[in-house]
Design a protein around this motif. Structure first.
Motif, PDB file in Angstrom:
ATOM      1  N   ASP A  74       0.302  -1.347  -0.099  1.00 34.25           N
ATOM      2  CA  ASP A  74      -0.045   0.036   0.155  1.00 34.25           C
ATOM      3  C   ASP A  74       1.073   1.126  -0.086  1.00 34.25           C
ATOM      4  O   ASP A  74       0.721   2.200  -1.163  1.00 34.25           O
ATOM      5  CB  ASP A  74      -0.738  -0.154   1.440  1.00 34.25           C
ATOM      6  CG  ASP A  74      -1.938  -1.871   1.350  1.00 34.25           C
ATOM      7  OD1 ASP A  74      -2.218  -1.850   0.600  1.00 34.25           O
ATOM      8  OD2 ASP A  74      -2.485  -1.935   2.546  1.00 34.25           O
ATOM      9  N   HIS A  88       0.397   4.227  -2.800  1.00 30.71           N
ATOM     10  CA  HIS A  88       0.938   5.675  -2.250  1.00 30.71           C
ATOM     11  C   HIS A  88       1.147   6.828  -3.190  1.00 30.71           C
ATOM     12  O   HIS A  88       1.312   7.849  -3.626  1.00 30.71           O
ATOM     13  CB  HIS A  88       0.273   5.845  -1.292  1.00 30.71           C
ATOM     14  CG  HIS A  88      -1.042   5.719  -0.272  1.00 30.71           C
ATOM     15  ND1 HIS A  88      -1.799   6.192  -0.525  1.00 30.71           N
ATOM     16  CD2 HIS A  88      -1.674   4.498   0.513  1.00 30.71           C
ATOM     17  CE1 HIS A  88      -3.301   5.792  -0.286  1.00 30.71           C
ATOM     18  NE2 HIS A  88      -2.780   4.621   0.168  1.00 30.71           N
ATOM     19  N   SER A 124      -4.933  11.544   0.247  1.00 37.23           N
ATOM     20  CA  SER A 124      -4.823  11.085   1.638  1.00 37.23           C
ATOM     21  C   SER A 124      -3.418  10.613   0.615  1.00 37.23           C
ATOM     22  O   SER A 124      -2.978   9.733  -0.028  1.00 37.23           O
ATOM     23  CB  SER A 124      -5.841   9.886   1.521  1.00 37.23           C
ATOM     24  OG  SER A 124      -5.804   8.717   2.341  1.00 37.23           O
ATOM     25  N   ASP A 125      -2.670  10.664   2.221  1.00 40.09           N
ATOM     26  CA  ASP A 125      -1.383  10.481   2.263  1.00 40.09           C
ATOM     27  C   ASP A 125      -1.222   9.874   3.252  1.00 40.09           C
ATOM     28  O   ASP A 125      -1.397   9.885   4.417  1.00 40.09           O
ATOM     29  CB  ASP A 125      -0.053  11.813   1.939  1.00 40.09           C
ATOM     30  CG  ASP A 125       1.282  11.164   1.516  1.00 40.09           C
ATOM     31  OD1 ASP A 125       1.809   9.519   1.503  1.00 40.09           O
ATOM     32  OD2 ASP A 125       1.885  11.775   1.925  1.00 40.09           O
ATOM     33  N   TYR A 126      -0.814   8.452   3.540  1.00 36.27           N
ATOM     34  CA  TYR A 126       0.084   7.559   4.492  1.00 36.27           C
ATOM     35  C   TYR A 126       1.140   7.575   4.537  1.00 36.27           C
ATOM     36  O   TYR A 126       2.265   6.412   3.560  1.00 36.27           O
ATOM     37  CB  TYR A 126      -0.736   6.374   4.388  1.00 36.27           C
ATOM     38  CG  TYR A 126       0.046   5.420   5.482  1.00 36.27           C
ATOM     39  CD1 TYR A 126      -0.662   5.428   7.008  1.00 36.27           C
ATOM     40  CD2 TYR A 126       0.834   3.992   5.178  1.00 36.27           C
ATOM     41  CE1 TYR A 126      -0.972   4.198   7.832  1.00 36.27           C
ATOM     42  CE2 TYR A 126       0.981   3.560   6.951  1.00 36.27           C
ATOM     43  CZ  TYR A 126       0.209   3.530   7.783  1.00 36.27           C
ATOM     44  OH  TYR A 126       0.838   2.484   8.737  1.00 36.27           O
ATOM     45  N   GLU A 153       4.540   5.580   7.033  1.00 31.84           N
ATOM     46  CA  GLU A 153       5.142   4.911   8.034  1.00 31.84           C
ATOM     47  C   GLU A 153       6.703   5.119   8.280  1.00 31.84           C
ATOM     48  O   GLU A 153       7.101   5.503   7.806  1.00 31.84           O
ATOM     49  CB  GLU A 153       4.487   3.246   7.604  1.00 31.84           C
ATOM     50  CG  GLU A 153       4.663   2.690   8.808  1.00 31.84           C
ATOM     51  CD  GLU A 153       4.780   1.069   8.494  1.00 31.84           C
ATOM     52  OE1 GLU A 153       5.487  -0.113   9.578  1.00 31.84           O
ATOM     53  OE2 GLU A 153       4.009   1.137   7.462  1.00 31.84           O
ATOM     54  N   CYS A 205       5.176  15.182   4.259  1.00 36.35           N
ATOM     55  CA  CYS A 205       3.819  14.732   4.249  1.00 36.35           C
ATOM     56  C   CYS A 205       3.461  16.122   3.765  1.00 36.35           C
ATOM     57  O   CYS A 205       2.695  16.050   2.398  1.00 36.35           O
ATOM     58  CB  CYS A 205       3.643  14.553   5.086  1.00 36.35           C
ATOM     59  SG  CYS A 205       4.137  12.803   5.363  1.00 36.35           S
ATOM     60  N   THR A 218      -3.467  12.258  11.386  1.00 34.89           N
ATOM     61  CA  THR A 218      -4.265  10.717  12.658  1.00 34.89           C
ATOM     62  C   THR A 218      -2.659  10.660  12.760  1.00 34.89           C
ATOM     63  O   THR A 218      -1.538  10.077  11.700  1.00 34.89           O
ATOM     64  CB  THR A 218      -5.076  10.007  11.554  1.00 34.89           C
ATOM     65  OG1 THR A 218      -6.169  10.664  11.036  1.00 34.89           O
ATOM     66  CG2 THR A 218      -5.482   8.663  12.529  1.00 34.89           C
ATOM     67  N   ARG A 267      -6.655  12.192  16.125  1.00 31.02           N
ATOM     68  CA  ARG A 267      -7.118  12.654  14.813  1.00 31.02           C
ATOM     69  C   ARG A 267      -7.470  13.847  14.991  1.00 31.02           C
ATOM     70  O   ARG A 267      -8.419  14.526  16.270  1.00 31.02           O
ATOM     71  CB  ARG A 267      -7.912  11.866  14.684  1.00 31.02           C
ATOM     72  CG  ARG A 267      -8.166  12.596  12.575  1.00 31.02           C
ATOM     73  CD  ARG A 267     -10.345  12.249  12.337  1.00 31.02           C
ATOM     74  NE  ARG A 267     -10.428  12.783  11.226  1.00 31.02           N
ATOM     75  CZ  ARG A 267     -10.171  12.975  10.020  1.00 31.02           C
ATOM     76  NH1 ARG A 267      -9.030  11.241   9.390  1.00 31.02           N
ATOM     77  NH2 ARG A 267     -10.672  13.249   9.159  1.00 31.02           N
ATOM     78  N   ARG A 297      -1.023  10.050   8.782  1.00 31.62           N
ATOM     79  CA  ARG A 297      -2.050   9.679   7.316  1.00 31.62           C
ATOM     80  C   ARG A 297      -2.868  11.157   7.844  1.00 31.62           C
ATOM     81  O   ARG A 297      -2.849  12.112   8.665  1.00 31.62           O
ATOM     82  CB  ARG A 297      -2.876   9.085   7.803  1.00 31.62           C
ATOM     83  CG  ARG A 297      -4.056   9.052   6.674  1.00 31.62           C
ATOM     84  CD  ARG A 297      -5.754   8.110   6.411  1.00 31.62           C
ATOM     85  NE  ARG A 297      -4.811   6.594   5.816  1.00 31.62           N
ATOM     86  CZ  ARG A 297      -4.687   5.796   6.669  1.00 31.62           C
ATOM     87  NH1 ARG A 297      -5.701   5.773   7.700  1.00 31.62           N
ATOM     88  NH2 ARG A 297      -4.175   4.569   5.796  1.00 31.62           N
ATOM     89  N   GLU A 353      -4.945  14.063   5.810  1.00 27.62           N
ATOM     90  CA  GLU A 353      -6.454  14.094   4.698  1.00 27.62           C
ATOM     91  C   GLU A 353      -6.849  15.150   4.346  1.00 27.62           C
ATOM     92  O   GLU A 353      -6.667  16.057   5.163  1.00 27.62           O
ATOM     93  CB  GLU A 353      -7.004  12.717   5.311  1.00 27.62           C
ATOM     94  CG  GLU A 353      -7.072  11.227   5.872  1.00 27.62           C
ATOM     95  CD  GLU A 353      -8.172  10.503   5.968  1.00 27.62           C
ATOM     96  OE1 GLU A 353      -8.326   9.905   5.467  1.00 27.62           O
ATOM     97  OE2 GLU A 353      -8.079  11.071   7.245  1.00 27.62           O
TER      98      GLU A 353
END
Length: 492
Positions: free
Chosen positions: A76, A80, A239-241, A243, A261, A282, A292, A328, A330
């Motif tokens: 994932d 992204h 939306s971006d995630y 880790e 980000c 988040t 959040r 994350r 958004e």
């Protein structure tokens, strides 16, 4: 959508895309491990210097380099990242096809005339990719499949010449193609290892040995059949995630990560000529529920530095129950940036500076603690304004929009309270409660009678004057029916 074989394509392959997304010290040996087979699938240059190789087992890699930093492969994350790269490339290419998790195909044919040829167009793509700080392999061909094979075989050929492309393609291994793995085994049994060997076989013989899907791919590879392509269209929401490799305890340590980000988010807004009023971040915590938080701005902004100022102020007030391991970001609502032709002497700059100050105050003190004065249609000076919360729906940059307060009285923007002639003689500083006049004043203008308020038991009857004291200070004074004088404001 199908395209003929006259269209030139550029295929971009990103062999270590997840590794490029990690916001950590790249001077240490680092590798990505695929947990399905416990093998190394991505590694940096420092890991290679320690003897680590692609496909090496996890146990062997750990023995070869005890200080090797390992991270689990996540499909994932690369999906992204591919989407973000497509958004960035949308500046220089209108037709983009995604090949997740590590590939992007660009239809360059319709852009060559605009940029004056491939020699002028390719540097723009390289510049865009350099800004994203990713490793990539690229090749061009007159079909997506051929360009992909050239890129995966590290040919790095960017050319419009068909003969040169075809010669380079013949040297490639069939393992780099999308031919079905079972069909590849069948071809290897008869000695077909390269594209050159595949080209020497007759189509009838190939049709008897491979499936229809593989046969279509072979025809596409040699430019005998058009490919079916689904083009990428930028998303309407963001939306971006991300880790983190290390768990972060302190909120201040998150700022460098958030900088990367927010920079992606800024590119997203810039592509759409848009400004955002709020973003949701988040924070995923270890052994605790995700936290959040919404970061608001009074004015629509898009620049990374502006968002980081707001985030930094609010982040200092956020405490985490446990370390943060992922983020994350958004944004579901944004507005088109408004542009207008203005003269050199207008007050737009000071207006924007005021909105920036309000955004910072809200971030530091909280939205519920910021108030502003609103005007009411009332001639009584004490009743002409009231204090209200400064919310997103009451931004100072709003146009002449009317709101209603709890008493049902009309509230308008400052420049539309009353006709200018009525309020031209109002002081800049109004006292909250009138004070008895104790100094000698010379009347220079007046009177102005205010007699109103009989309906709410707050009636007033006053004669207002503009006076000047002995030291030259102009004041706003009034006389009651009992001939008592009061000071109500100062002109500044």
């Amino acid at each position: 959508m199908q395209f003929d074989t006259r269209s030139l394509w550029i295929y971009l392959h990103f062999p270590q895309l997840q590794l490029d997304q990690l916001n950590i010290d790249k001077d240490k040996p680092l590798a990505i491990v695929d947990t399905k087979n416990n093998q190394i699938c991505q590694l940096n240059a420092h890991a290679q210097q320690q003897g680590i190789k692609l496909g090496m087992g996890l146990a062997s890699a750990s023995l070869s380099c005890p200080n090797l930093l390992l991270h689990e492969y996540n499909y994932d994350i690369e999906v992204h990242a591919i989407t973000h790269l497509a958004n960035a490339l949308y500046f220089v290419c209108s037709d983009i096809a995604l090949a997740p998790p590590q590939g992007i195909a660009l239809r360059a044919q319709n852009m060559l005339q605009l940029y004056g040829g491939l020699s002028q167009y390719w540097p723009l793509i390289k510049q865009c990719l350099a800004q994203q700080q990713v490793h990539y392999l690229a090749s061009s061909a007159y079909s997506i499949q051929a360009a992909k094979v050239l890129a995966l075989c590290k040919q790095s050929l960017i050319s419009e010449k068909r003969e040169r492309i075809f010669k380079a393609l013949l040297k490639c291994d069939i393992a780099a193609s999308d031919i079905d793995s079972k069909d590849k085994v069948k071809l290897l049994r008869i000695g077909v290892k390269t594209i050159s060997d595949l080209h020497q076989l007759a189509s009838a013989e190939l049709a008897n040995r491979v499936s229809r899907v593989s046969m279509s791919l072979i025809h596409e590879l040699f430019g005998k059949q058009a490919a079916k392509v689904k083009f990428y269209h930028p998303l309407s929401t963001y939306s971006d995630y991300l880790e983190l490799l290390y768990e972060v305890h302190l909120s201040a340590r998150l700022l460098p990560v958030l900088n990367k980000c927010i920079s992606k988010f800024s590119d997203f807004l810039l592509l759409r000529n848009a400004h955002a009023l709020s973003i949701n971040i988040t924070f995923f915590q270890r052994d605790n529920e995700a936290l959040r938080h919404t970061f608001n701005s009074i004015q629509g902004i898009y620049k990374t530095s502006q968002w980081l100022d707001i985030i930094e102020l609010q982040l200092s007030n956020i405490s985490f129950a446990s370390p943060v391991y992922a983020l994350r970001i958004e944004c579901t609502h944004y507005e088109t940036a408004q542009s207008s032709n203005v003269d050199l002497f207008n007050q737009k700059a000071s207006h924007v500076a005021a909105l920036t100050l309000l955004s910072r105050l809200q971030s530091k003190l909280g939205e519920q603690n910021i108030h502003q004065l609103r005007f009411k249609a009332d001639f009584r000076p004490e009743q002409s304004t009231h204090k209200s919360k400064f919310t997103q729906g009451q931004r100072a940059c709003n146009k002449s929009t009317n709101y209603n307060n709890s008493d049902g009285l009309a509230i308008t923007s400052q420049h539309q309270v009353m006709p200018t002639s009525i309020f031209a003689d109002r002081p800049g500083l109004l006292l909250e409660t009138p004070e008895p006049l104790t100094v000698a004043v010379q009347v220079i203008k007046g009177p102005e009678r205010i007699q109103t308020g009989w309906w709410d038991n707050k009636s007033v009857m006053r004669d207002y004057y503009i006076g000047q004291s002995e030291d030259g200070q102009q004041v706003w004074i009034f006389k009651t029916p009992n001939k008592q004088w009061y000071l109500h404001g100062y002109f500044v």
